[in-house]
Design an enzyme around this catalytic site. Structure first.
Site, mmCIF file in Angstrom:
data_model
loop_
_atom_site.group_PDB
_atom_site.id
_atom_site.type_symbol
_atom_site.label_atom_id
_atom_site.label_comp_id
_atom_site.label_asym_id
_atom_site.label_seq_id
_atom_site.Cartn_x
_atom_site.Cartn_y
_atom_site.Cartn_z
ATOM 1 N N CYS A 410 23.838 -21.895 28.651
ATOM 2 C CA CYS A 410 24.705 -22.158 27.519
ATOM 3 C C CYS A 410 25.788 -23.197 27.802
ATOM 4 O O CYS A 410 26.057 -24.067 26.973
ATOM 5 C CB CYS A 410 25.322 -20.868 27.023
ATOM 6 S SG CYS A 410 26.205 -19.954 28.298
ATOM 7 N N HIS A 454 29.167 -16.386 26.812
ATOM 8 C CA HIS A 454 28.401 -17.430 26.149
ATOM 9 C C HIS A 454 29.343 -18.595 25.862
ATOM 10 O O HIS A 454 30.562 -18.432 25.810
ATOM 11 C CB HIS A 454 27.824 -16.870 24.844
ATOM 12 C CG HIS A 454 26.795 -17.757 24.220
ATOM 13 N ND1 HIS A 454 25.749 -18.290 24.935
ATOM 14 C CD2 HIS A 454 26.638 -18.203 22.946
ATOM 15 C CE1 HIS A 454 24.998 -19.026 24.127
ATOM 16 N NE2 HIS A 454 25.518 -18.989 22.907
ATOM 17 N N ASP A 470 25.476 -23.617 17.702
ATOM 18 C CA ASP A 470 25.097 -23.087 19.016
ATOM 19 C C ASP A 470 23.858 -23.815 19.510
ATOM 20 O O ASP A 470 22.740 -23.455 19.157
ATOM 21 C CB ASP A 470 24.835 -21.586 18.926
ATOM 22 C CG ASP A 470 24.682 -20.965 20.296
ATOM 23 O OD1 ASP A 470 24.566 -21.731 21.288
ATOM 24 O OD2 ASP A 470 24.674 -19.721 20.398
#
Lengths: 655, 327
Positions: A410, A454, A470
């Site tokens: 991430c 994250h 995202d």
């Protein structure tokens, strides 16, 4: 007198010390724990064969240990160097243990060191382990006390077990009533402990240690329905300054300006989601909040980007309420200065990525959203891979990642995506926080672990405000739809296997209860609990009365137990004794030479006729029950006798 | 009525009644008949030095846990504190109800160690880590287990012949953790016999002087040579084996098997001259022992009584007891 402790005593003592070091092993260095264990084993062998440890070597070790601790930690005080020193000294004490007195000293010290293991973590399992490690410690004392009597190992362990179990109510009472300190007496507790959780900087790659950390980060109970997994984004920090390698909250300034920009305006739509978050200690100021929090809580303020900031660091379990709204428009207007901030890029880094972004911008023009789509398409289609073990990146880290390695997690995606957006002229920032979590149906709460950490991005679209994007979801959709556990599968250690993780998620409810009932029992909770029981927490006398009276009650119970003696003899004897006690109150005492029945007969002569008849009857039956048959009397017959004896009324005594 | 009630409430009376109910308040010295039972009123309990050190460490742990605001550590500290405090009851219960049922003793010579067999019973419960001590005497550790019926052996030093009153026994326990010391005193009304100590060397008894045949018999003619032994002061010079003695550093005398070997000995108090009472007793004791060892009959004549002639362990005991109890 031979004062040398028996081999069994030394075995138990060695076990205690070994366990103590084991419980400290998680925060001590391996080069300390492994030699300590080896030394312990050596000493155990030496004691077994009556070989005293060389005195010179002992002295040398005693000198080396503090030097080693100072050399590594810088000083001798504080939790980490202190625990290292304590573990070392404990083993050194064993080297010279030759007498019962040494064993006692070692056990006292071991108990103290065991307790200090809890200063590094208050988890339920750790506490249970420490209590279990107390068993061999107390068993050592028991075996030592038994002396030459050969005590079965089972018995020397059972005695302390029973005592510990019996003292649980006492311990709980003391735990509830002992007044908590409102401020520490010395030191700043925990200053030497690493901060945990999402931090206020991000270098792609450094979150990886967090992603394999399975300890709970926080727990959330929702007022209403639980939001779907794809909406469970908990923002903790936004990062806007990039230096080519690391993202920061803000540009480092020579003199820190105290101006606090007000939070950007928020427009919301739809139902509000209330929740309560219980955050494990992080030793940071950041508080995660479900996207997007509405009103600041007292003591907590909003940053410009509406992340939460607590003025005191979260040093212990912290609980706060939040209202969030998943549908929102944030910061529809961005000033020129702010725009400049969110377009900042370091000069002289990553030329290829800049060129790529430039090409997108020329194709899309002013349509920012199209640029976002271009970037996500690239992540999805161009062979990017999600892995927790990415290859290392060079100086131009973004270029390296986008065009060479194409493997990461991430942080890499959020970082490179934000870079591309800024290069293409779209204001953007990196957001660090948590995503996903496990919903425990039994406890009706959401468990978010550190491994759920994250990073994602927010881009600013003119007229629409900040929008969450995202990029990881474009590469590895399961990360969002199924959670970190699934996405990380394959790179996990065996103990992080999926089924195990699932099991641990389910039994987390026990940990939560522990955290709420014990770890989170602070001065405030103590106050409210005591008030419920009519104790005035502000009044020392009142607390002392409560403490004193409850201790008196428990002490009385203990006294009763220690005076209680199981009655001897069978049921008939007990019934007879009861009758004899009643007769004694009338002044009749059985002589040593009298058999029980003869005594009753003698007494009968001094009673009025009906009572005498009754007593003679009892005497006859007693003889019959005792001596008439070789078999033991039936319980029915005994019960009859007991009943008759109870019915006996002496009437008047004729002396 | 009210007068007597008032009188019984005077402080002195109250104190007397208190002491009667709680004899442990005074160190009761008067002995008590067996069995001696330790009831709750006569058990003392105090923390040991180790217990105080442990309490200090607990206090440090408590302050540490409070300072670091660490509830897990605090819970552990309270648990450990409660457990160790509860061990007080363990120590108390370990003594309570302990009974001394009987004391067995084999008579020994004065100066030797008297071994007492204490028959203790724990009313069904195992009692571990006890010790018994007295003044004078040693400390003996023991345990009373419900399934074991062996007596606890406890040795006492002996100095004088005669009856030895069993001293007050201090029964103590630090079970289970050594943090508390519970103790009690037993004053058993019991005594053990201590035989007089036999003289080490000395002359043999004179042979029985028969009224008819009063003259001492010439030894050498009728007796058979049986061996040599070291010279003892008092041996007649003519028995010395000069030839053999010349080869040795010590003179030796001839041992003779007398014709009257199996003749009973008459051991007469009055026949010993030139010794004080204790030395006489010691010499008679040696003769009695020697007579018993050689398996002959003997007669012991003491100022007030005469024992025998007889032989065997019962006679031996009777003689030694009589000697032990001489004023």
């Amino acid at each position: 007198m031979n004062d040398r402790p028996s081999q069994r005593v030394f075995d138990l003592l060695s076990l205690t010390v070994g366990l103590t070091i084991l419980l400290h092993a998680s925060h001590l260095r391996w080069w300390l724990t492994l030699p300590l264990w080896a030394l312990l084993g050596l000493r155990w062998y030496g004691f077994r064969h009556h070989r005293p440890f060389p005195r010179l070597l002992k002295l040398a070790l005693l000198l080396v240990l503090p030097l080693l601790v100072i050399g590594y930690y810088g000083n001798l005080f504080g939790r980490l160097p202190g625990s290292a020193l304590a573990c070392g000294l404990l083993v050194l004490k064993l080297l010279e243990t030759e007498r019962a007195r040494d064993v006692r000293a070692a056990i006292v010290f071991a108990a103290f060191t065991l307790m200090s293991a809890l200063l590094f973590g208050q988890q339920l399992w750790l506490t249970v382990l420490v209590v279990l490690a107390l068993l061999p410690a107390l068993a050592t004392l028991v075996t030592l006390q038994a002396g030459s009597t050969n005590l079965a190992l089972r018995q020397s362990l059972l005695t302390p077990t029973w005592l510990i179990l019996a003292s649980v109510p006492f311990a709980l009472l003391a735990f509830v009533l002992i007044p908590r300190l409102s401020s520490p007496l010395w030191g700043a507790p925990g200053a030497d402990t690493a901060r945990t959780g999402i931090s206020d900087t991000m270098t792609p790659g450094n979150i990886a240690t967090l992603l394999v950390n399975d300890s709970p980060a926080f727990r959330v109970s929702f007022d209403g329905p639980v939001p779907p997994r794809a909406q469970r984004y908990f923002r903790a920090v936004t990062l806007k300054y990039f230096n080519g390698r690391t993202w920061y909250i803000a540009r480092p300034k020579p003199a820190r300006t105290m101006s606090r920009p007000k939070a950007q305006k928020l427009l919301t739509k739809g139902p509000v989601l209330g929740c309560q978050i219980t955050l494990m200690p992080t030793r940071q100021h950041l508080l995660p909040a479900l996207d997007m929090p509405l009103k600041p809580v007292p003591g907590i303020r909003f940053s410009f980007s509406r992340t939460l900031w607590r003025s005191k660091i979260v040093g212990s379990l912290f609980r706060y309420r939040l209202n969030s709204n998943p549908e929102y428009r944030l910061g529809t207007h961005l000033s020129r200065r702010e725009t400049r901030t969110y377009l900042q890029l370091p000069a002289g880094f990553d030329p290829r990525a800049r060129a790529l972004a430039e090409s997108w911008r020329q194709a899309a023009g002013q349509r920012s959203w199209a640029i976002v789509q271009d970037a996500l398409r690239m992540y999805h289609d161009d062979g990017f891979r999600y892995t927790l073990l990415p290859p290392p990146l060079g100086r131009n880290s973004i270029d390296d990642f986008l065009f060479n390695t194409r493997a990461g997690f991430c942080e890499h995606y959020a970082s490179s995506f934000t870079f591309l957006m800024r290069a293409a002229g779209v204001p953007a920032r990196v957001v660090g926080g948590y995503q996903g979590g496990f919903y425990n149906r039994l406890g009706r709460y959401l468990l978010v672990r550190q491994s759920d950490a994250h990073a994602w991005s927010e881009v600013w679209i003119s007229g629409r405000g900040w929008i969450r994007v995202d990029p990881t979801a474009a590469v590895q959709p399961q990360r969002i739809s199924l959670g970190a556990g699934v996405a990380n599968a394959g790179t996990d250690a065996w103990y992080q296997a999926l089924w195990l993780r699932d099991l641990r998620n389910r039994i987390d409810i026990v940990n939560r209860a522990w955290d709420q009932a014990v770890v989170g029992f602070n001065a405030l909770r103590q106050k409210s609990l005591l008030t419920n029981f009519g104790v005035d927490p502000g009044n020392w006398l009142s607390i002392a009365t409560a403490l004193g009276s409850s201790i008196a009650v428990l002490f009385g119970l203990g006294l009763w137990w220690s005076l209680y003696e199981t009655a001897e003899g069978d049921r008939l004897s007990r019934a007879y004794r009861k009758l004899a006690r009643r007769l004694r109150r009338l002044g009749f005492q059985r002589n040593d030479a009298e058999d029980p029945a003869a005594f009753l007969d003698r007494v009968a002569h001094q009673l009025d006729p009906s009572a005498a008849r009754h007593l003679q009857q009892l005497s006859r039956q007693y003889r019959k029950l005792r001596y008439a048959s070789i078999q033991a009397p039936s319980s029915l017959a005994i019960r009859n006798w007991q009943r008759d004896a109870r019915k006996f009324r002496p009437g008047s005594v004729v002396k | 009525m009210s007068g007597s009630a008032l009188r019984s409430l005077t402080p002195a009376n109250g104190l007397r009644r208190l002491l009667k109910r709680h004899p442990a308040l005074l160190r009761r010295r008067q002995s008590e008949p067996l069995p001696v039972i330790l009831d709750r009123r006569r058990i003392y309990i105090l923390p040991t030095g180790f217990g105080l050190v442990f309490a200090a460490i607990l206090l440090v742990m408590l302050i540490g846990a409070l300072n670091y605001n660490n509830n897990a550590a605090l819970l552990l500290t309270t648990l450990l504190g409660a457990t160790t405090a509860q061990s007080m009851y363990g120590a108390f219960r370990n003594l309570k109800g302990l009974r001394l049922l009987s004391i067995r003793a084999q008579p020994v010579e004065a100066g030797q160690r008297l071994v007492l067999g204490l028959h203790l019973q724990g009313s069904g419960r195992a009692r571990i880590g006890l010790s018994v001590r007295s003044s004078p005497g040693t400390t003996q550790n023991f345990s009373v287990l419900p399934e074991a019926h062996d007596d606890i052996e406890y040795t006492l030093p002996t100095e004088r012949r005669g009856w030895l009153d069993i001293p007050s026994l201090n029964i103590e326990t630090r079970w289970p953790f050594g943090l508390f010391r519970a103790w009690s005193w037993m004053h058993p009304a019991a005594r053990a016999l201590v035989y007089p100590c036999a003289e080490r060397t000395g002359p043999d008894p004179d042979p029985i002087a028969d009224e008819a045949n009063n003259a001492p018999k010439p030894l050498d003619e009728d007796d058979d040579f049986a061996g040599l032994r070291d010279y003892r002061p008092g041996d007649p010079p003519r028995r010395i084996a000069w030839k053999s003695s010349a080869k040795r550093e010590q003179p030796v005398v001839r041992l003779l098997l007398s014709r009257d070997e199996q003749q009973p000995w008459r051991l007469d108090w009055q026949a010993i001259h030139g010794l004080d009472t204790e030395m006489r007793i010691r010499r008679l004791t040696r003769w009695v022992r020697e007579a018993d060892a050689t398996g002959r009959q003997w007669e012991l004549r003491l100022p007030e009584q005469t024992l025998g002639p007889d032989q065997g362990p019962a006679h031996l005991h009777a003689c030694l007891q009589a000697l032990a109890l001489l004023p």
